[in-house]
Design a protein around this motif. Structure first.
Motif, PDB file in Angstrom:
ATOM      1  N   ILE A  95       0.641  -0.927  -0.271  1.00  0.00           N
ATOM      2  CA  ILE A  95       0.253   0.366   0.365  1.00  0.00           C
ATOM      3  C   ILE A  95       0.998   1.236  -0.167  1.00  0.00           C
ATOM      4  CG2 ILE A  95      -1.629   1.378   1.523  1.00  0.00           C
ATOM      5  CD1 ILE A  95      -3.295  -1.290   2.236  1.00  0.00           C
ATOM      6  N   LEU A  96       1.538   1.407   1.011  1.00  0.00           N
ATOM      7  CA  LEU A  96       2.687   2.201   0.717  1.00  0.00           C
ATOM      8  C   LEU A  96       3.434   2.595  -0.808  1.00  0.00           C
ATOM      9  CD1 LEU A  96       4.507   2.051   4.470  1.00  0.00           C
ATOM     10  CD2 LEU A  96       2.936   3.883   4.159  1.00  0.00           C
ATOM     11  N   ALA A  97       3.804   2.005  -1.750  1.00  0.00           N
ATOM     12  CA  ALA A  97       4.452   1.812  -2.198  1.00  0.00           C
ATOM     13  C   ALA A  97       3.384   2.327  -3.467  1.00  0.00           C
ATOM     14  CB  ALA A  97       4.763   0.327  -2.581  1.00  0.00           C
ATOM     15  N   ILE A  98       1.745   1.825  -3.369  1.00  0.00           N
ATOM     16  CA  ILE A  98       2.054   2.429  -4.102  1.00  0.00           C
ATOM     17  C   ILE A  98       1.050   3.781  -3.826  1.00  0.00           C
ATOM     18  CG2 ILE A  98      -1.131   1.852  -5.478  1.00  0.00           C
ATOM     19  CD1 ILE A  98      -0.747  -1.295  -4.359  1.00  0.00           C
ATOM     20  N   GLU A  99       1.020   3.574  -2.977  1.00  0.00           N
ATOM     21  CA  GLU A  99       0.689   5.745  -2.637  1.00  0.00           C
ATOM     22  C   GLU A  99       2.033   6.920  -3.751  1.00  0.00           C
ATOM     23  OE1 GLU A  99      -2.168   7.373   0.240  1.00  0.00           O
ATOM     24  OE2 GLU A  99      -2.537   6.321  -1.819  1.00  0.00           O
ATOM     25  N   ARG A 100       2.749   5.886  -3.099  1.00  0.00           N
ATOM     26  CA  ARG A 100       4.138   7.060  -3.341  1.00  0.00           C
ATOM     27  C   ARG A 100       4.106   6.861  -4.824  1.00  0.00           C
ATOM     28  NH1 ARG A 100       7.820   9.516  -4.717  1.00  0.00           N
ATOM     29  NH2 ARG A 100       9.906   9.765  -3.855  1.00  0.00           N
ATOM     30  N   PHE A 101       3.898   5.849  -6.127  1.00  0.00           N
ATOM     31  CA  PHE A 101       4.134   5.461  -6.783  1.00  0.00           C
ATOM     32  C   PHE A 101       3.424   6.005  -8.613  1.00  0.00           C
ATOM     33  CE2 PHE A 101       8.417   3.193  -5.047  1.00  0.00           C
ATOM     34  CZ  PHE A 101       9.327   3.997  -5.161  1.00  0.00           C
ATOM     35  N   ALA A 102       1.819   5.339  -7.614  1.00  0.00           N
ATOM     36  CA  ALA A 102       0.983   5.075  -8.560  1.00  0.00           C
ATOM     37  C   ALA A 102       0.198   7.865  -9.132  1.00  0.00           C
ATOM     38  CB  ALA A 102      -0.352   5.036  -8.144  1.00  0.00           C
ATOM     39  N   GLY A 130      -8.514  -4.266   0.501  1.00  0.00           N
ATOM     40  CA  GLY A 130      -7.315  -3.347  -0.141  1.00  0.00           C
ATOM     41  C   GLY A 130      -6.667  -3.675  -1.186  1.00  0.00           C
ATOM     42  N   ALA A 131      -7.265  -4.673  -1.754  1.00  0.00           N
ATOM     43  CA  ALA A 131      -6.360  -5.352  -3.332  1.00  0.00           C
ATOM     44  C   ALA A 131      -7.379  -4.633  -4.707  1.00  0.00           C
ATOM     45  CB  ALA A 131      -6.676  -6.974  -3.611  1.00  0.00           C
ATOM     46  N   THR A 132      -8.284  -4.399  -4.528  1.00  0.00           N
ATOM     47  CA  THR A 132      -9.966  -4.369  -5.288  1.00  0.00           C
ATOM     48  C   THR A 132      -8.914  -2.575  -5.414  1.00  0.00           C
ATOM     49  OG1 THR A 132     -11.532  -3.724  -3.831  1.00  0.00           O
ATOM     50  CG2 THR A 132     -11.033  -6.153  -5.705  1.00  0.00           C
ATOM     51  N   ILE A 133      -9.142  -1.744  -4.571  1.00  0.00           N
ATOM     52  CA  ILE A 133      -8.912  -0.327  -3.817  1.00  0.00           C
ATOM     53  C   ILE A 133      -7.567   0.177  -4.664  1.00  0.00           C
ATOM     54  CG2 ILE A 133      -9.004   1.505  -2.562  1.00  0.00           C
ATOM     55  CD1 ILE A 133     -10.388   0.646  -1.346  1.00  0.00           C
ATOM     56  N   LEU A 134      -6.419  -0.788  -4.272  1.00  0.00           N
ATOM     57  CA  LEU A 134      -4.958  -0.641  -4.419  1.00  0.00           C
ATOM     58  C   LEU A 134      -5.547  -0.447  -5.840  1.00  0.00           C
ATOM     59  CD1 LEU A 134      -3.309   1.247  -2.493  1.00  0.00           C
ATOM     60  CD2 LEU A 134      -5.254   0.264  -1.598  1.00  0.00           C
ATOM     61  N   GLY A 135      -5.875  -1.753  -6.609  1.00  0.00           N
ATOM     62  CA  GLY A 135      -5.832  -1.978  -7.652  1.00  0.00           C
ATOM     63  C   GLY A 135      -5.856  -1.444  -8.854  1.00  0.00           C
ATOM     64  N   GLY A 136      -7.351  -0.663  -8.641  1.00  0.00           N
ATOM     65  CA  GLY A 136      -7.894   0.052  -9.301  1.00  0.00           C
ATOM     66  C   GLY A 136      -6.888   1.286  -8.932  1.00  0.00           C
ATOM     67  N   LEU A 137      -6.693   1.981  -7.838  1.00  0.00           N
ATOM     68  CA  LEU A 137      -5.721   2.919  -8.076  1.00  0.00           C
ATOM     69  C   LEU A 137      -4.333   2.742  -8.802  1.00  0.00           C
ATOM     70  CD1 LEU A 137      -5.698   4.206  -3.983  1.00  0.00           C
ATOM     71  CD2 LEU A 137      -6.806   4.867  -6.201  1.00  0.00           C
ATOM     72  N   SER A 138      -3.517   1.826  -8.337  1.00  0.00           N
ATOM     73  CA  SER A 138      -2.497   1.582  -9.676  1.00  0.00           C
ATOM     74  C   SER A 138      -2.746   1.616 -11.515  1.00  0.00           C
ATOM     75  CB  SER A 138      -1.876   0.304  -9.214  1.00  0.00           C
ATOM     76  OG  SER A 138      -2.507  -0.595  -9.516  1.00  0.00           O
ATOM     77  N   LEU A 139      -4.089   0.799 -11.406  1.00  0.00           N
ATOM     78  CA  LEU A 139      -4.793   1.547 -12.792  1.00  0.00           C
ATOM     79  C   LEU A 139      -5.248   2.725 -13.312  1.00  0.00           C
ATOM     80  CD1 LEU A 139      -5.726  -2.607 -13.300  1.00  0.00           C
ATOM     81  CD2 LEU A 139      -3.722  -1.602 -13.926  1.00  0.00           C
ATOM     82  N   GLY A 140      -5.127   3.251 -12.521  1.00  0.00           N
ATOM     83  CA  GLY A 140      -5.209   4.987 -13.158  1.00  0.00           C
ATOM     84  C   GLY A 140      -6.529   5.097 -12.350  1.00  0.00           C
ATOM     85  N   VAL A 141      -7.921   4.419 -11.510  1.00  0.00           N
ATOM     86  CA  VAL A 141      -8.709   4.432 -11.327  1.00  0.00           C
ATOM     87  C   VAL A 141      -8.922   5.764 -10.369  1.00  0.00           C
ATOM     88  CG1 VAL A 141     -11.351   3.798 -10.383  1.00  0.00           C
ATOM     89  CG2 VAL A 141      -9.558   2.238 -11.478  1.00  0.00           C
ATOM     90  N   GLU A 142     -10.042   6.711 -10.056  1.00  0.00           N
ATOM     91  CA  GLU A 142     -10.030   7.433  -8.990  1.00  0.00           C
ATOM     92  C   GLU A 142     -10.185   7.499  -8.201  1.00  0.00           C
ATOM     93  OE1 GLU A 142     -12.249  10.124  -6.818  1.00  0.00           O
ATOM     94  OE2 GLU A 142     -12.984   8.549  -8.189  1.00  0.00           O
ATOM     95  N   ARG A 143      -9.824   7.583  -6.406  1.00  0.00           N
ATOM     96  CA  ARG A 143      -9.788   6.871  -5.461  1.00  0.00           C
ATOM     97  C   ARG A 143     -11.205   6.845  -4.829  1.00  0.00           C
ATOM     98  NH1 ARG A 143      -5.517   7.402  -2.137  1.00  0.00           N
ATOM     99  NH2 ARG A 143      -3.721   9.012  -1.812  1.00  0.00           N
ATOM    100  N   ARG A 144     -12.257   8.207  -4.582  1.00  0.00           N
ATOM    101  CA  ARG A 144     -13.710   7.152  -4.606  1.00  0.00           C
ATOM    102  C   ARG A 144     -13.932   6.265  -5.888  1.00  0.00           C
ATOM    103  NH1 ARG A 144     -17.465   9.944  -1.409  1.00  0.00           N
ATOM    104  NH2 ARG A 144     -19.749   9.398  -1.674  1.00  0.00           N
TER     105      ARG A 144
END
Length: 270
Positions: free
Chosen positions: A125-132, A167-181
């Motif tokens: 999660i920390l990595a995705i928050e940092r680099f996505a 966590g997997a689906t939310i962070l997966g979405g973020l890493s693939l360009g989906v907005e947070r909400r």
């Protein structure tokens, strides 16, 4: 400890953690281990009461579901894309869940796996928050098929207890360009068919034991956990959506790391 109190405690744990990226299944497994419950006896209970938390999503987003239903009847393209995305996102975990059900159930009693998964997931999660990069895709119906399929495949990781489906689906979405909400709400909606499927499998596999109340964990006990998880989840989801709309996921990551490390230390030293 009275079985009613156990059901209430586990219902609270489920309601609080189901939609946070901290793993509800992992917390239920650790709770049974920490409080000295028979993990095998409560395994089906832990899966089925997740449906109570899922019902909270149906209640909170009933206007969305009603609008989609009306849109389907009017052949509205946006409504059809919404349903298409939920179905496609669900299919990978449905197939893998049926094929690996015995292996998944074997892992449900392994608290050490949970502890490590919490720690590794926290750093992820920390990595995705940092680099996505900030997501530009807004709205579940607007998610392209490639993104939906990617999130669906990433959700399969949550079959390892402690990873966290949300966590997997939310962070997966973020890493693939989906907005947070949107990522969070897609995770909520995807949980409905996913947990319906998991619950149906558990009821079919353990129907006789639940009906007989084997070890006192029968349908009555499950009903109590179901209601408690439903009520708690309604409160938590509202607060969670409001929080992530303004802030990041780092606090959940650090919580996972600390909780996983503490659980691992306790399991090693006990």
């Amino acid at each position: 400890m009275p079985i009613l109190l156990i059901a209430i405690i586990l219902g609270i744990v489920e309601g609080v953690t189901e939609f946070l990226p901290v793993s509800s299944t992992g917390h239920l497994i650790l709770a049974t281990e920490l409080l000295g419950f028979d993990a095998e006896k409560w395994g089906a209970f832990n899966v089925i009461i997740q449906l109570g938390a899922i019902l909270a999503i149906v209640v909170l987003y009933w206007r969305t579901f009603w609008a989609v239903l009306e849109g389907l009847l009017r052949k509205n393209p946006m409504s059809w894309r919404f349903v298409r995305n939920i179905v496609i996102g669900f299919v990978p975990s449905a197939i893998l869940g049926v094929l690996l059900i015995d292996n998944i159930e074997a892992l449900l009693g392994n608290a050490v796996v949970v502890a490590w998964a919490l720690i590794v997931g926290g750093f992820a999660i920390l990595a995705i928050e940092r680099f996505a990069r900030p997501g530009e895709i807004v709205g579940v119906a607007e998610m392209p098929l490639r993104t939906v399929a990617g999130v669906g495949l990433i959700q399969c990781l949550s079959m390892i207890p402690g990873v966290s489906r949300s966590g997997a689906t939310i962070l997966g979405g973020l890493s693939l360009g989906v907005e947070r909400r949107t990522a969070a709400e897609f995770s909520f909606f995807l949980a409905i068919p996913t947990m319906l499927g998991a619950t149906t499998l558990e009821i079919l596999r353990h129907h006789d034991a639940l009906l007989a109340g084997a070890g006192d964990v029968g349908f009555g006990t499950v009903a109590i956990g179901f209601v408690v998880s439903f009520i708690v989840a309604i409160v938590v989801v509202k607060a969670f959506v409001a929080y992530i709309s303004r802030h990041g996921f780092a606090p959940f990551a650090w919580y996972r790391i600390v909780a996983g490390a503490a659980a691992l230390a306790w399991l090693t030293l006990r």
